[in-house]
Scaffold this motif. Structure first.
Motif, PDB file in Angstrom:
ATOM      1  N   PHE A 207      -1.832  -2.460   2.351  1.00 15.78           N
ATOM      2  CA  PHE A 207      -1.549  -2.884   0.925  1.00 15.78           C
ATOM      3  C   PHE A 207      -0.643  -4.084   1.142  1.00 15.78           C
ATOM      4  O   PHE A 207       0.474  -4.069   1.270  1.00 15.78           O
ATOM      5  N   ASP A 208      -1.343  -5.132   0.755  1.00 19.39           N
ATOM      6  CA  ASP A 208      -0.457  -6.642   0.984  1.00 19.39           C
ATOM      7  C   ASP A 208       0.317  -6.560  -0.363  1.00 19.39           C
ATOM      8  O   ASP A 208       0.267  -6.134  -1.374  1.00 19.39           O
ATOM      9  N   SER A 211      -1.699  -6.876  -3.423  1.00 18.32           N
ATOM     10  CA  SER A 211      -2.570  -5.704  -3.429  1.00 18.32           C
ATOM     11  C   SER A 211      -2.498  -5.152  -4.907  1.00 18.32           C
ATOM     12  O   SER A 211      -1.394  -5.086  -5.627  1.00 18.32           O
ATOM     13  N   GLU A 212      -3.713  -5.321  -5.567  1.00 22.53           N
ATOM     14  CA  GLU A 212      -3.654  -4.931  -7.163  1.00 22.53           C
ATOM     15  C   GLU A 212      -3.277  -3.276  -7.143  1.00 22.53           C
ATOM     16  O   GLU A 212      -2.700  -2.937  -8.308  1.00 22.53           O
ATOM     17  N   PHE A 213      -3.929  -2.723  -6.184  1.00 21.44           N
ATOM     18  CA  PHE A 213      -3.402  -1.233  -6.074  1.00 21.44           C
ATOM     19  C   PHE A 213      -2.074  -0.795  -5.973  1.00 21.44           C
ATOM     20  O   PHE A 213      -1.564   0.045  -6.919  1.00 21.44           O
ATOM     21  N   GLU A 216      -0.619  -1.791  -9.320  1.00 23.32           N
ATOM     22  CA  GLU A 216      -0.831  -0.800 -10.317  1.00 23.32           C
ATOM     23  C   GLU A 216       0.205   0.615 -10.124  1.00 23.32           C
ATOM     24  O   GLU A 216       0.418   1.060 -10.871  1.00 23.32           O
ATOM     25  N   VAL A 217       0.445   0.932  -8.817  1.00 26.14           N
ATOM     26  CA  VAL A 217       1.090   2.085  -8.599  1.00 26.14           C
ATOM     27  C   VAL A 217       2.508   1.772  -9.068  1.00 26.14           C
ATOM     28  O   VAL A 217       3.187   2.648  -9.827  1.00 26.14           O
ATOM     29  N   LYS A 218       2.948   0.657  -8.839  1.00 27.94           N
ATOM     30  CA  LYS A 218       4.386   0.177  -9.073  1.00 27.94           C
ATOM     31  C   LYS A 218       4.652   0.249 -10.695  1.00 27.94           C
ATOM     32  O   LYS A 218       5.638   0.651 -11.287  1.00 27.94           O
TER      33      LYS A 218
ATOM     34  N   ARG B 156      16.222   1.301 -13.109  1.00 28.85           N
ATOM     35  CA  ARG B 156      14.822   1.124 -14.125  1.00 28.85           C
ATOM     36  C   ARG B 156      15.445   1.430 -15.415  1.00 28.85           C
ATOM     37  O   ARG B 156      14.812   0.701 -16.360  1.00 28.85           O
ATOM     38  N   MET B 232      -0.085  10.205 -12.735  1.00 27.39           N
ATOM     39  CA  MET B 232      -0.303   8.883 -12.201  1.00 27.39           C
ATOM     40  C   MET B 232      -1.845   8.836 -12.026  1.00 27.39           C
ATOM     41  O   MET B 232      -2.354   9.907 -11.890  1.00 27.39           O
ATOM     42  N   PRO B 233      -2.321   7.669 -12.137  1.00 27.78           N
ATOM     43  CA  PRO B 233      -3.825   7.648 -11.669  1.00 27.78           C
ATOM     44  C   PRO B 233      -3.889   7.932 -10.409  1.00 27.78           C
ATOM     45  O   PRO B 233      -3.054   7.834  -9.696  1.00 27.78           O
ATOM     46  N   ALA B 240      -8.255   0.785  -2.616  1.00 23.26           N
ATOM     47  CA  ALA B 240      -7.252   0.537  -1.852  1.00 23.26           C
ATOM     48  C   ALA B 240      -7.736  -0.368  -0.377  1.00 23.26           C
ATOM     49  O   ALA B 240      -7.418  -1.596  -0.160  1.00 23.26           O
ATOM     50  N   LYS B 243     -10.191  -3.643  -1.166  1.00 23.01           N
ATOM     51  CA  LYS B 243      -9.186  -4.858  -1.631  1.00 23.01           C
ATOM     52  C   LYS B 243      -8.810  -5.718  -0.375  1.00 23.01           C
ATOM     53  O   LYS B 243      -8.458  -6.658  -0.277  1.00 23.01           O
ATOM     54  N   ASN B 244      -8.764  -4.833   0.675  1.00 25.67           N
ATOM     55  CA  ASN B 244      -8.359  -5.654   1.822  1.00 25.67           C
ATOM     56  C   ASN B 244      -9.348  -5.201   3.151  1.00 25.67           C
ATOM     57  O   ASN B 244      -9.136  -4.654   4.082  1.00 25.67           O
TER      58      ASN B 244
END
Lengths: 256, 256
Positions: A207-208, A211-213, A216-218, B156, B232-233, B240, B243-244
């Motif tokens: 995951f760069d 990275s959209e994923f 999204e997790v964040k 947070r 969580m999704p 993942a 995307k890479n």
């Protein structure tokens, strides 16, 4: 700094590591801290590294050379993950001792995990001193590097019967908490999954920063954590006080 | 160890500290780490302490004596929270230096916060070296002791416009995460609230080991955190990876 976590459950192993290294905040670079070794169908190992980059690179280099040169002892010859951890710890100490005359700072820690045909899948943490520990039923994970920020979520979620998807997500959330609180831990985030008794590693994930994923997790975890906090019962001043009547602390005038 | 956190928002200040001290795991005792000083209507100070118990006790003792003996400089004479922090840091250094000949290990850190009539309410962290920092708009809290486990939730949740109930709850949740991950931080948990411009401290709260409210916070947060994680999704392996594409890491055979 570094953050690496390895999870060992019945279904398999999950390895997750960041890729940021720094020697001072203006010498920040990207190095992978995840190394894979194995022969499909026979044995698989994953090593995660943390600590002095000189030591970890020299150690991994030696591990590779021993395989290539068919040394008496290598990851191809060890008969258990525990023996592999001993072997790795021995190399790490040898490398450190070469430089130790000039003081400390050359320490490195490792996690090594995997499976050898006919044996159980396991993970081990190798200390800078070369000794090692494994995970347990109640603590099915090992961390190296900047481990504290990401520990609470592992403690709360992980159990041996979880599936690997959940474990992978938990590792990512733990990584996210660490990145949020410590600038020296950062993407790319690498992740590798080993499924029990397959004796082959899953395709590695990376995951760069963009990275959209990962984003999204964040985003998703941040929002859910805030929601969770908002749903907490209100702070009960009266209740808190009533339960402890007369237990006042340290009035400045009534003490010496 | 110790965990203390102080929060500074527009509405006031929240102080929270544990009470466990240890010199080795078989020398565990209970000492308050929260100290209150003030003259209602004129000035109020709260000090939280962390580090060598000999140093913190001698330092607090001296702060009290200076008040009692109407010393030239004391918490009764300082004209700002910053000056109070300087004063506290000076005492702490003097105490440490008395024992320093025998090596290190005498360090102590403090948080001091409060308000002096006509001035703003503030919190300051005093380092073992005697210097100090304050909180900021974006980071409206200060921690001493075992601070990492409880930091993510503060990062947070906290903003300057929160009400004091929410801040108090956030401090307790942060304390709960710390206690869960570090045995050397434990109850009784003390909490104190200062409401801006009142120049008087709220009744102190103390949550003992058997506090029903503390247990409720623990239970409730644990459950909500697990629920948040469950919502969580799902981990998106394909996404993942897609995307890479082609970004595989460290195959053992294609590197030296």
């Amino acid at each position: 700094m570094t953050y690496c976590v390895a999870i060992a459950v019945d279904a398999g192993l999950v390895f997750c590591s960041d890729s940021r290294t720094n020697a001072g905040i203006d010498r920040v670079s990207t190095y992978s801290k995840m190394f894979r070794f194995g022969v499909d169908g026979q044995r698989q190992f994953v090593i995660l590294s943390s600590g002095n980059l000189g030591t970890t690179q020299a150690t991994i280099s030696r591990v590779k050379r021993d395989i290539k040169e068919r040394a008496m002892q290598s990851l191809l010859t060890v008969e258990s993950i525990s023996e592999a951890a001993d072997y790795l710890g021995g190399i790490s100490r040898t490398v450190q001792e070469k430089h130790d005359a000039h003081g400390t700072g050359f320490e490195a820690s490792f996690v090594i995990g995997g499976q050898i045909a006919g044996k159980k899948h396991r993970i081990m943490m190798v200390y800078p001193e070369g000794n090692h520990i494994t995970s347990s039923h109640d603590t099915p994970y090992l961390q190296i590097g900047e481990s504290k920020y990401g520990k609470p979520i592992l403690d709360r979620i992980l159990t041996r019967d979880l599936n690997l998807d959940t474990c992978a997500l938990c590792a990512l959330v733990s990584m996210d908490s660490t990145m949020r609180s410590n600038l020296s831990v950062g993407p790319p985030i690498e992740m590798l999954v080993y499924r029990t008794d397959t004796l082959t590693l899953d395709t590695p994930l990376r995951f760069d920063e963009d990275s959209e994923f990962l984003r999204e997790v964040k985003r998703s975890w941040d929002q859910r954590l805030k929601d969770a906090f908002r749903q907490m019962p209100p702070f009960a001043w009266a209740a808190a006080w009533d339960k402890n009547p007369g237990r006042a602390v340290n009035y400045n005038d009534d003490q010496d």
